[in-house]
Design an enzyme around this catalytic site. Structure first.
Site, PDB file in Angstrom:
ATOM      1  N   SER A  86      56.862  43.037  34.266  1.00 12.99           N
ATOM      2  CA  SER A  86      57.860  43.641  33.398  1.00 12.99           C
ATOM      3  C   SER A  86      58.568  42.574  32.570  1.00 12.99           C
ATOM      4  O   SER A  86      57.933  41.870  31.785  1.00 12.99           O
ATOM      5  CB  SER A  86      58.826  44.477  34.227  1.00 12.99           C
ATOM      6  OG  SER A  86      59.653  45.272  33.419  1.00 12.99           O
ATOM      7  N   ASP A 139      53.668  54.597  32.273  1.00 11.89           N
ATOM      8  CA  ASP A 139      54.734  53.662  31.935  1.00 11.89           C
ATOM      9  C   ASP A 139      54.928  53.668  30.424  1.00 11.89           C
ATOM     10  O   ASP A 139      53.955  53.575  29.662  1.00 11.89           O
ATOM     11  CB  ASP A 139      54.327  52.269  32.418  1.00 11.89           C
ATOM     12  CG  ASP A 139      55.349  51.187  32.125  1.00 11.89           C
ATOM     13  OD1 ASP A 139      56.471  51.507  31.700  1.00 11.89           O
ATOM     14  OD2 ASP A 139      55.000  50.000  32.339  1.00 11.89           O
ATOM     15  N   HIS A 155      55.701  52.301  36.303  1.00 11.94           N
ATOM     16  CA  HIS A 155      56.272  50.983  36.090  1.00 11.94           C
ATOM     17  C   HIS A 155      56.830  50.436  37.414  1.00 11.94           C
ATOM     18  O   HIS A 155      57.438  51.169  38.195  1.00 11.94           O
ATOM     19  CB  HIS A 155      57.400  51.082  35.053  1.00 11.94           C
ATOM     20  CG  HIS A 155      57.967  49.773  34.661  1.00 11.94           C
ATOM     21  ND1 HIS A 155      57.399  48.982  33.686  1.00 11.94           N
ATOM     22  CD2 HIS A 155      59.053  49.086  35.110  1.00 11.94           C
ATOM     23  CE1 HIS A 155      58.104  47.873  33.556  1.00 11.94           C
ATOM     24  NE2 HIS A 155      59.109  47.911  34.415  1.00 11.94           N
TER      25      HIS A 155
END
Length: 316
Positions: free
Chosen positions: A153, A253, A283
């Site tokens: 991320s 995501d 995610h």
């Protein structure tokens, strides 16, 4: 994914926290959850240095696998929107990463926004990577090619930015990087974003448009600066000379499309890239329990990549 689970996850946004107001509370909660059960395989931290110019020391916690099968060192930058997450809250995920890859994992405790906005966290990650690549002996390595950048991320965003900076500044670039559902673009407004996954999943599941915009607001308060290649790597004009890259995205995501777009851009610039999309994954799946299918799927591909498996796209 089970239809009932999908429905339950779609209801989550109504009960979400306010990133701008509640980030400190979220940090405390993450640390509490990570402490149950007590972490294993923790070794004393190293001290590395930031590139902020003030001589700041950056803690790095090293995790040793139960069975060491590879000599690689995975230099890990954690996620959390540049605002939450740290080496405490990511201890379970890093212990899992060490065990499932058979590699040592070095988790970098970079500074967080809003107390330390861009470029503070990037300076910490960059300084740590640069010094280890220049002197791999401090990590017990004889070859800098054994250092693999890994990030999930916001950490994937930092890993990509570190690789860009290393090349631009004329320093040694890591031979490999693993980017897990990275942030690569600045625009997550469903009315203007170039990516369909922002519109398709921006109000669902694990991460929303509003949350990521709030994270950006805390990390990079100046909206124009968010278009910088060091905040949005997909905006870089020159992506040549980058590490061999494994880029893993999650199907459900909102960052899925921009992550894959970055992989394609790297390949078009002449870099070796493998793209892999984990089906039905949300995610943040790298922090799931070890038995979770998305986690196992991802680590099968990661193991193949670390062993020098084939490159090329496996995403639609």
């Amino acid at each position: 994914m089970n239809p009932l689970l999908r429905l339950a996850l779609r209801l989550l946004p109504a009960a979400r926290f306010d990133v701008r107001e509640d980030y400190a509370r979220v940090r405390r909660l993450q640390r509490q959850l990570a402490a149950l059960p007590p972490a294993r395989y923790r070794t004393p931290t190293w001290d590395t240095f930031s590139d902020s110019g003030d001589g700041r020391r950056v803690p790095v916690r090293v995790f040793t696998p139960r069975e060491r099968r590879r000599d690689d060192l995975l230099l890990f930058f954690h996620g959390g929107g540049w605002v939450t997450g740290d080496i405490e809250s990511y201890t379970p995920a890093c212990a899992t990463m060490a065990d499932l890859t058979g590699c040592r994992v070095a988790s970098v405790d970079y500074r967080l926004a809003p107390e330390h906005p861009f470029p503070a966290g990037l300076e910490d990650c960059y300084g740590t990577a640069r010094r280890l690549l220049e002197d791999p002996g401090q990590a017990g390595l004889g070859d800098a090619d054994r250092i693999v950048l890994v990030g999930d991320s916001a950490g994937g965003n930092l890993a990509a930015a570190v690789s860009l900076l290393l090349r631009e500044q004329g320093h040694r670039v890591p031979s490999r990087q693993i980017l897990l559902y990275p942030v690569t673009h600045w625009d997550h407004d469903p009315s203007t974003s170039p990516f369909e996954s922002v519109r398709r999943h921006g109000e669902d599941y694990r991460l929303t448009n509003t949350e990521i915009d709030d994270y950006f607001g805390l990390y990079v308060p100046d909206p124009q600066l968010r278009r910088s290649r060091l905040v949005s790597p997909l905006m870089a004009e020159d992506l040549s000379g980058q590490p061999e890259t494994l880029l893993i995205t999650a199907e459900l995501d909102l960052l899925c499309d921009e992550g894959e777009a970055y992989g394609h851009a790297l390949a078009e610039a002449g870099n070796r890239v493998r793209l892999h999309r984990v089906d039905d994954a949300l995610h943040g799946f790298i922090s799931l329990p070890r038995f979770a299918r998305p986690l196992r799927d991802a680590y099968e591909v990661i193991d193949e990549f670390l062993d020098g498996g084939p490159t090329g796209s496996s995403a639609p």
